[in-house]
Design an enzyme around this catalytic site. Structure first.
Site, PDB file in Angstrom:
ATOM      1  N   HIS A  34      41.166  37.229  46.888  1.00 15.19           N
ATOM      2  CA  HIS A  34      40.505  36.080  47.498  1.00 15.19           C
ATOM      3  C   HIS A  34      40.492  34.950  46.478  1.00 15.19           C
ATOM      4  O   HIS A  34      41.022  35.102  45.367  1.00 15.19           O
ATOM      5  CB  HIS A  34      39.091  36.457  47.970  1.00 15.19           C
ATOM      6  CG  HIS A  34      38.263  37.133  46.898  1.00 15.19           C
ATOM      7  ND1 HIS A  34      37.840  36.474  45.769  1.00 15.19           N
ATOM      8  CD2 HIS A  34      37.821  38.409  46.785  1.00 15.19           C
ATOM      9  CE1 HIS A  34      37.148  37.316  45.019  1.00 15.19           C
ATOM     10  NE2 HIS A  34      37.127  38.500  45.600  1.00 15.19           N
ATOM     11  N   HIS A  37      39.629  35.675  42.749  1.00 15.41           N
ATOM     12  CA  HIS A  37      40.735  36.197  41.934  1.00 15.41           C
ATOM     13  C   HIS A  37      41.725  35.082  41.596  1.00 15.41           C
ATOM     14  O   HIS A  37      42.204  34.980  40.467  1.00 15.41           O
ATOM     15  CB  HIS A  37      41.507  37.267  42.711  1.00 15.41           C
ATOM     16  CG  HIS A  37      40.714  38.486  43.080  1.00 15.41           C
ATOM     17  ND1 HIS A  37      40.442  38.822  44.378  1.00 15.41           N
ATOM     18  CD2 HIS A  37      40.149  39.456  42.317  1.00 15.41           C
ATOM     19  CE1 HIS A  37      39.759  39.959  44.410  1.00 15.41           C
ATOM     20  NE2 HIS A  37      39.551  40.363  43.172  1.00 15.41           N
TER      21      HIS A  37
HETATM   22  P1  AMP Z   1      37.890  43.082  41.474  1.00 15.98           P
HETATM   23  O1  AMP Z   1      39.207  43.001  42.184  1.00 15.98           O
HETATM   24  O2  AMP Z   1      36.707  43.013  42.375  1.00 15.98           O
HETATM   25  O3  AMP Z   1      37.843  44.219  40.480  1.00 15.98           O
HETATM   26  O4  AMP Z   1      37.794  41.758  40.585  1.00 15.98           O
HETATM   27  C1  AMP Z   1      38.793  41.413  39.661  1.00 15.98           C
HETATM   28  C2  AMP Z   1      38.298  40.275  38.815  1.00 15.98           C
HETATM   29  O5  AMP Z   1      37.992  39.165  39.643  1.00 15.98           O
HETATM   30  C3  AMP Z   1      37.015  40.617  38.030  1.00 15.98           C
HETATM   31  O6  AMP Z   1      37.085  40.004  36.750  1.00 15.98           O
HETATM   32  C4  AMP Z   1      35.953  39.976  38.878  1.00 15.98           C
HETATM   33  O7  AMP Z   1      34.786  39.636  38.157  1.00 15.98           O
HETATM   34  C5  AMP Z   1      36.665  38.738  39.359  1.00 15.98           C
HETATM   35  N1  AMP Z   1      36.018  38.218  40.577  1.00 15.98           N
HETATM   36  C6  AMP Z   1      35.813  38.878  41.739  1.00 15.98           C
HETATM   37  N2  AMP Z   1      35.135  38.093  42.613  1.00 15.98           N
HETATM   38  C7  AMP Z   1      34.906  36.924  41.976  1.00 15.98           C
HETATM   39  C8  AMP Z   1      34.255  35.701  42.327  1.00 15.98           C
HETATM   40  N3  AMP Z   1      33.682  35.523  43.518  1.00 15.98           N
HETATM   41  N4  AMP Z   1      34.213  34.716  41.407  1.00 15.98           N
HETATM   42  C9  AMP Z   1      34.772  34.876  40.186  1.00 15.98           C
HETATM   43  N5  AMP Z   1      35.415  35.991  39.794  1.00 15.98           N
HETATM   44  C10 AMP Z   1      35.474  37.002  40.665  1.00 15.98           C
END
Ligand code: AMP
Length: 281
Positions: A34, A37
Protein backbone atom coordinates in the site's frame (compact mmCIF):
# COMPACT_ATOMS: atom_id res chain seq x y z
CA UNK A 1 12.97 -5.17 -12.16
CA UNK A 2 14.79 -8.38 -11.26
CA UNK A 3 12.84 -10.99 -9.28
CA UNK A 4 15.22 -13.00 -7.09
CA UNK A 5 14.17 -16.15 -5.25
CA UNK A 6 17.22 -17.47 -3.42
CA UNK A 7 19.65 -16.01 -0.87
CA UNK A 8 22.67 -17.06 -3.00
CA UNK A 9 21.39 -15.28 -6.09
CA UNK A 10 20.51 -12.18 -4.06
CA UNK A 11 23.98 -12.06 -2.47
CA UNK A 12 25.62 -12.33 -5.91
CA UNK A 13 23.36 -9.59 -7.28
CA UNK A 14 24.25 -7.26 -4.39
CA UNK A 15 27.98 -8.10 -4.58
CA UNK A 16 28.05 -7.10 -8.23
CA UNK A 17 26.16 -3.86 -7.56
CA UNK A 18 28.48 -3.04 -4.66
CA UNK A 19 31.55 -3.75 -6.78
CA UNK A 20 30.39 -0.95 -9.10
CA UNK A 21 30.45 1.43 -6.13
CA UNK A 22 26.65 1.76 -5.97
CA UNK A 23 24.76 2.48 -2.73
CA UNK A 24 21.94 0.02 -1.96
CA UNK A 25 18.73 1.05 -0.15
CA UNK A 26 16.53 -1.77 1.17
CA UNK A 27 12.84 -1.93 2.14
CA UNK A 28 11.77 -5.21 3.76
CA UNK A 29 8.02 -5.96 3.58
CA UNK A 30 5.50 -8.78 3.87
CA UNK A 31 3.83 -7.65 0.63
CA UNK A 32 0.22 -6.75 -0.17
CA UNK A 33 1.68 -3.32 -0.70
CA UNK A 34 0.00 0.00 0.00
CA UNK A 35 1.00 3.64 -0.05
CA UNK A 36 2.85 3.24 3.29
CA UNK A 37 5.24 0.69 1.76
CA UNK A 38 5.58 2.78 -1.41
CA UNK A 39 6.52 5.85 0.65
CA UNK A 40 9.41 3.87 2.18
CA UNK A 41 10.45 2.77 -1.31
CA UNK A 42 10.35 6.30 -2.76
CA UNK A 43 12.46 7.52 0.16
CA UNK A 44 14.94 4.70 -0.52
CA UNK A 45 14.97 5.61 -4.21
CA UNK A 46 15.80 9.20 -3.28
CA UNK A 47 18.65 8.22 -0.94
CA UNK A 48 20.50 5.58 -2.98
CA UNK A 49 21.35 4.61 -6.57
CA UNK A 50 19.98 1.09 -6.21
CA UNK A 51 16.72 0.08 -4.54
CA UNK A 52 15.93 -3.45 -3.33
CA UNK A 53 12.64 -4.50 -1.70
CA UNK A 54 11.75 -7.85 -0.21
CA UNK A 55 8.39 -9.59 -0.09
CA UNK A 56 8.42 -12.34 2.51
CA UNK A 57 5.61 -13.33 4.85
CA UNK A 58 7.93 -14.49 7.60
CA UNK A 59 6.51 -17.56 9.38
CA UNK A 60 8.74 -17.17 12.47
CA UNK A 61 7.12 -13.88 13.52
CA UNK A 62 3.57 -15.29 13.63
CA UNK A 63 2.22 -17.08 16.69
CA UNK A 64 0.35 -20.40 16.25
CA UNK A 65 -3.04 -18.65 16.62
CA UNK A 66 -2.11 -15.76 14.29
CA UNK A 67 -2.90 -15.08 10.65
CA UNK A 68 0.17 -16.47 8.80
CA UNK A 69 -1.83 -18.77 6.50
CA UNK A 70 -4.43 -16.16 5.54
CA UNK A 71 -2.16 -13.08 5.51
CA UNK A 72 -3.15 -11.24 2.28
CA UNK A 73 -0.86 -11.93 -0.69
CA UNK A 74 -0.86 -10.61 -4.29
CA UNK A 75 2.61 -10.87 -5.77
CA UNK A 76 1.68 -9.72 -9.30
CA UNK A 77 0.01 -6.58 -8.07
CA UNK A 78 2.94 -5.92 -5.72
CA UNK A 79 5.39 -6.26 -8.63
CA UNK A 80 3.48 -3.73 -10.73
CA UNK A 81 3.52 -1.25 -7.83
CA UNK A 82 7.24 -1.78 -7.17
CA UNK A 83 8.08 -1.33 -10.87
CA UNK A 84 6.19 1.96 -10.81
CA UNK A 85 8.28 3.37 -7.94
CA UNK A 86 11.55 2.19 -9.48
CA UNK A 87 12.52 -0.87 -7.44
CA UNK A 88 15.56 -2.47 -9.12
CA UNK A 89 15.28 -5.91 -7.55
CA UNK A 90 12.72 -7.71 -5.43
CA UNK A 91 13.85 -10.53 -3.17
CA UNK A 92 10.91 -12.93 -2.74
CA UNK A 93 12.07 -16.26 -1.30
CA UNK A 94 9.99 -19.26 -0.25
CA UNK A 95 10.15 -19.96 3.51
CA UNK A 96 12.17 -23.13 2.75
CA UNK A 97 14.87 -21.00 1.09
CA UNK A 98 15.13 -18.86 4.26
CA UNK A 99 14.93 -21.46 7.03
CA UNK A 100 16.80 -24.76 6.98
CA UNK A 101 14.89 -27.47 8.88
CA UNK A 102 17.88 -27.79 11.24
CA UNK A 103 18.30 -24.02 11.78
CA UNK A 104 19.20 -23.27 15.43
CA UNK A 105 20.00 -19.55 15.56
CA UNK A 106 17.84 -16.68 16.76
CA UNK A 107 18.56 -12.98 17.11
CA UNK A 108 16.77 -11.58 20.14
CA UNK A 109 16.62 -8.00 21.39
CA UNK A 110 15.59 -7.85 25.03
CA UNK A 111 14.78 -4.45 26.61
CA UNK A 112 12.69 -2.64 23.99
CA UNK A 113 10.65 -5.77 23.21
CA UNK A 114 9.58 -6.35 26.84
CA UNK A 115 6.51 -4.11 26.90
CA UNK A 116 3.71 -3.07 24.51
CA UNK A 117 3.18 -5.88 21.92
CA UNK A 118 5.97 -8.07 23.40
CA UNK A 119 3.99 -9.99 26.06
CA UNK A 120 0.91 -10.24 23.79
CA UNK A 121 2.83 -11.75 20.88
CA UNK A 122 5.40 -14.13 22.41
CA UNK A 123 8.23 -14.83 19.96
CA UNK A 124 7.08 -12.15 17.50
CA UNK A 125 9.99 -9.73 17.85
CA UNK A 126 12.51 -12.57 17.99
CA UNK A 127 11.11 -13.69 14.61
CA UNK A 128 11.32 -10.15 13.25
CA UNK A 129 14.90 -9.45 14.35
CA UNK A 130 16.06 -12.88 13.16
CA UNK A 131 14.58 -12.46 9.68
CA UNK A 132 15.78 -8.86 9.37
CA UNK A 133 19.33 -9.89 10.38
CA UNK A 134 19.19 -12.62 7.72
CA UNK A 135 17.81 -10.22 5.11
CA UNK A 136 20.58 -7.72 5.92
CA UNK A 137 23.21 -10.44 5.35
CA UNK A 138 21.50 -11.49 2.10
CA UNK A 139 20.71 -8.08 0.57
CA UNK A 140 23.81 -6.31 1.96
CA UNK A 141 22.25 -2.83 1.93
CA UNK A 142 23.93 0.43 2.95
CA UNK A 143 20.65 1.83 4.27
CA UNK A 144 17.33 0.23 5.25
CA UNK A 145 13.99 1.98 5.70
CA UNK A 146 11.38 1.11 8.34
CA UNK A 147 7.99 2.66 9.11
CA UNK A 148 7.16 4.32 12.43
CA UNK A 149 3.79 2.54 12.14
CA UNK A 150 5.58 -0.43 13.73
CA UNK A 151 7.40 1.72 16.25
CA UNK A 152 8.47 -1.05 18.62
CA UNK A 153 9.81 -3.05 15.65
CA UNK A 154 11.78 0.02 14.54
CA UNK A 155 13.32 0.38 18.00
CA UNK A 156 14.18 -3.33 18.13
CA UNK A 157 15.94 -3.12 14.77
CA UNK A 158 17.82 0.04 15.72
CA UNK A 159 18.96 -1.73 18.91
CA UNK A 160 20.01 -4.86 16.98
CA UNK A 161 21.98 -2.84 14.43
CA UNK A 162 23.79 -0.94 17.21
CA UNK A 163 24.43 -4.00 19.39
CA UNK A 164 25.61 -6.29 16.56
CA UNK A 165 27.58 -3.63 14.63
CA UNK A 166 25.65 -3.94 11.38
CA UNK A 167 27.17 -1.35 9.04
CA UNK A 168 23.72 -0.20 7.91
CA UNK A 169 21.95 3.12 8.40
CA UNK A 170 18.37 2.69 9.62
CA UNK A 171 16.04 5.36 8.23
CA UNK A 172 12.68 5.79 10.06
CA UNK A 173 9.71 6.93 7.94
CA UNK A 174 6.60 8.59 9.46
CA UNK A 175 3.23 6.81 9.45
CA UNK A 176 1.28 7.11 6.20
CA UNK A 177 -2.48 7.46 6.79
CA UNK A 178 -5.67 7.27 4.77
CA UNK A 179 -7.38 10.65 4.23
CA UNK A 180 -9.62 10.05 7.27
CA UNK A 181 -6.67 9.21 9.53
CA UNK A 182 -6.62 5.39 9.56
CA UNK A 183 -3.02 4.18 9.53
CA UNK A 184 -2.42 2.20 6.34
CA UNK A 185 -1.88 -1.51 6.91
CA UNK A 186 -2.10 -4.67 4.82
CA UNK A 187 -4.42 -6.00 7.54
CA UNK A 188 -6.99 -3.25 6.82
CA UNK A 189 -8.02 -5.54 3.94
CA UNK A 190 -9.66 -7.82 6.55
CA UNK A 191 -12.10 -5.08 7.67
CA UNK A 192 -15.75 -5.01 6.60
CA UNK A 193 -17.13 -1.54 5.74
CA UNK A 194 -18.58 -1.23 9.28
CA UNK A 195 -15.33 -2.34 10.88
CA UNK A 196 -13.38 0.05 8.64
CA UNK A 197 -15.46 2.86 10.21
CA UNK A 198 -14.94 1.52 13.76
CA UNK A 199 -11.18 1.23 13.15
CA UNK A 200 -11.04 5.02 12.85
CA UNK A 201 -11.33 5.12 16.65
CA UNK A 202 -7.60 4.34 16.97
CA UNK A 203 -6.40 7.43 15.12
CA UNK A 204 -9.17 9.54 16.66
CA UNK A 205 -8.08 8.44 20.15
CA UNK A 206 -4.48 9.40 19.41
CA UNK A 207 -5.63 12.71 17.95
CA UNK A 208 -7.67 13.48 21.09
CA UNK A 209 -4.68 12.73 23.32
CA UNK A 210 -2.40 14.80 21.08
CA UNK A 211 -4.85 17.75 21.28
CA UNK A 212 -4.94 17.43 25.07
CA UNK A 213 -1.12 17.33 25.18
CA UNK A 214 -0.85 20.57 23.25
CA UNK A 215 -3.70 22.28 25.12
CA UNK A 216 -1.64 22.89 28.27
CA UNK A 217 -0.05 21.19 31.28
CA UNK A 218 -1.28 17.64 31.85
CA UNK A 219 0.04 14.26 33.00
CA UNK A 220 0.67 10.92 31.32
CA UNK A 221 -2.37 9.30 32.99
CA UNK A 222 -4.65 11.99 31.62
CA UNK A 223 -3.39 11.47 28.06
CA UNK A 224 -3.98 7.74 28.32
CA UNK A 225 -7.45 8.24 29.76
CA UNK A 226 -8.44 10.73 27.03
CA UNK A 227 -7.47 8.14 24.39
CA UNK A 228 -9.20 5.33 26.30
CA UNK A 229 -12.40 7.35 26.43
CA UNK A 230 -12.56 7.67 22.64
CA UNK A 231 -11.89 3.96 22.12
CA UNK A 232 -14.38 2.84 24.76
CA UNK A 233 -17.24 4.76 23.22
CA UNK A 234 -16.76 3.00 19.86
CA UNK A 235 -18.66 -0.29 19.68
CA UNK A 236 -16.78 -3.18 18.09
CA UNK A 237 -13.35 -2.02 19.28
CA UNK A 238 -11.66 -4.14 21.92
CA UNK A 239 -8.58 -2.52 23.49
CA UNK A 240 -5.46 -4.70 23.95
CA UNK A 241 -3.45 -1.85 25.39
CA UNK A 242 -3.07 1.92 25.41
CA UNK A 243 0.26 2.97 26.81
CA UNK A 244 2.47 6.00 27.10
CA UNK A 245 6.17 5.12 27.19
CA UNK A 246 9.49 6.86 26.77
CA UNK A 247 9.89 7.12 22.96
CA UNK A 248 13.57 6.16 23.20
CA UNK A 249 13.63 3.25 25.66
CA UNK A 250 9.94 2.25 25.39
CA UNK A 251 9.89 2.02 29.19
CA UNK A 252 6.91 3.22 31.22
CA UNK A 253 7.30 6.83 32.27
CA UNK A 254 5.34 9.42 34.16
CA UNK A 255 7.37 12.36 32.91
CA UNK A 256 6.39 14.53 29.97
CA UNK A 257 9.77 16.32 29.83
CA UNK A 258 10.99 14.16 26.96
CA UNK A 259 9.36 12.58 23.86
CA UNK A 260 6.58 10.13 24.70
CA UNK A 261 5.25 7.34 22.50
CA UNK A 262 1.51 6.89 22.88
CA UNK A 263 0.75 3.45 21.44
CA UNK A 264 -2.50 1.54 20.92
CA UNK A 265 -3.25 -2.07 20.00
CA UNK A 266 -6.89 -3.01 19.55
CA UNK A 267 -9.02 -5.63 17.89
CA UNK A 268 -11.78 -4.71 15.50
CA UNK A 269 -13.61 -7.98 15.04
CA UNK A 270 -10.81 -10.50 14.61
CA UNK A 271 -8.40 -7.98 13.10
CA UNK A 272 -5.59 -6.75 15.32
CA UNK A 273 -4.64 -3.15 14.58
CA UNK A 274 -1.89 -0.94 15.99
CA UNK A 275 -1.29 2.79 15.80
CA UNK A 276 0.84 5.32 17.63
CA UNK A 277 1.93 8.92 17.89
CA UNK A 278 5.05 10.55 19.32
CA UNK A 279 4.46 13.60 21.53
CA UNK A 280 7.42 15.95 21.78
CA UNK A 281 7.74 18.81 24.28
P1 AMP B 1 4.85 -4.94 6.65
O1 AMP B 1 4.69 -5.35 5.22
O2 AMP B 1 3.57 -4.68 7.36
O3 AMP B 1 5.80 -5.85 7.40
O4 AMP B 1 5.59 -3.52 6.62
C1 AMP B 1 6.81 -3.33 5.94
C2 AMP B 1 7.36 -1.99 6.31
O5 AMP B 1 6.44 -0.98 5.93
C3 AMP B 1 7.61 -1.82 7.82
O6 AMP B 1 8.80 -1.06 8.00
C4 AMP B 1 6.40 -1.04 8.25
O7 AMP B 1 6.61 -0.28 9.42
C5 AMP B 1 6.18 -0.15 7.06
N1 AMP B 1 4.79 0.33 7.04
C6 AMP B 1 3.66 -0.41 7.03
N2 AMP B 1 2.57 0.39 7.07
C7 AMP B 1 3.02 1.66 7.12
C8 AMP B 1 2.41 2.94 7.17
N3 AMP B 1 1.08 3.09 7.21
N4 AMP B 1 3.20 4.03 7.21
C9 AMP B 1 4.55 3.91 7.20
N5 AMP B 1 5.20 2.73 7.12
C10 AMP B 1 4.45 1.63 7.10
Amino acid sequence: MDVIRTPDEMQQWSDSVRSLGEKIAFVPTMGFLHEGHLTLMREGRRRAGVLVASIFVNPTQFGPAEDFACYPRDFERDCAMMEAVGVDAVFAPEPSAMYAPDSQTWVEVTGVTKGLCGPLRPGHFRGVTTVVAKLFNIVKPHIALFGEKDFQQLRAIQRMVADLNFDIEIVPVPIVREKDGLAMSSRNAYLSPDQRQQALALSLALRAARDRYHAGPCCVEELVSVAKCVLRRTPGVEIEYIEAVDAGTLERTSSLDHPILLAIAARVGKTRLIDNTVLKP
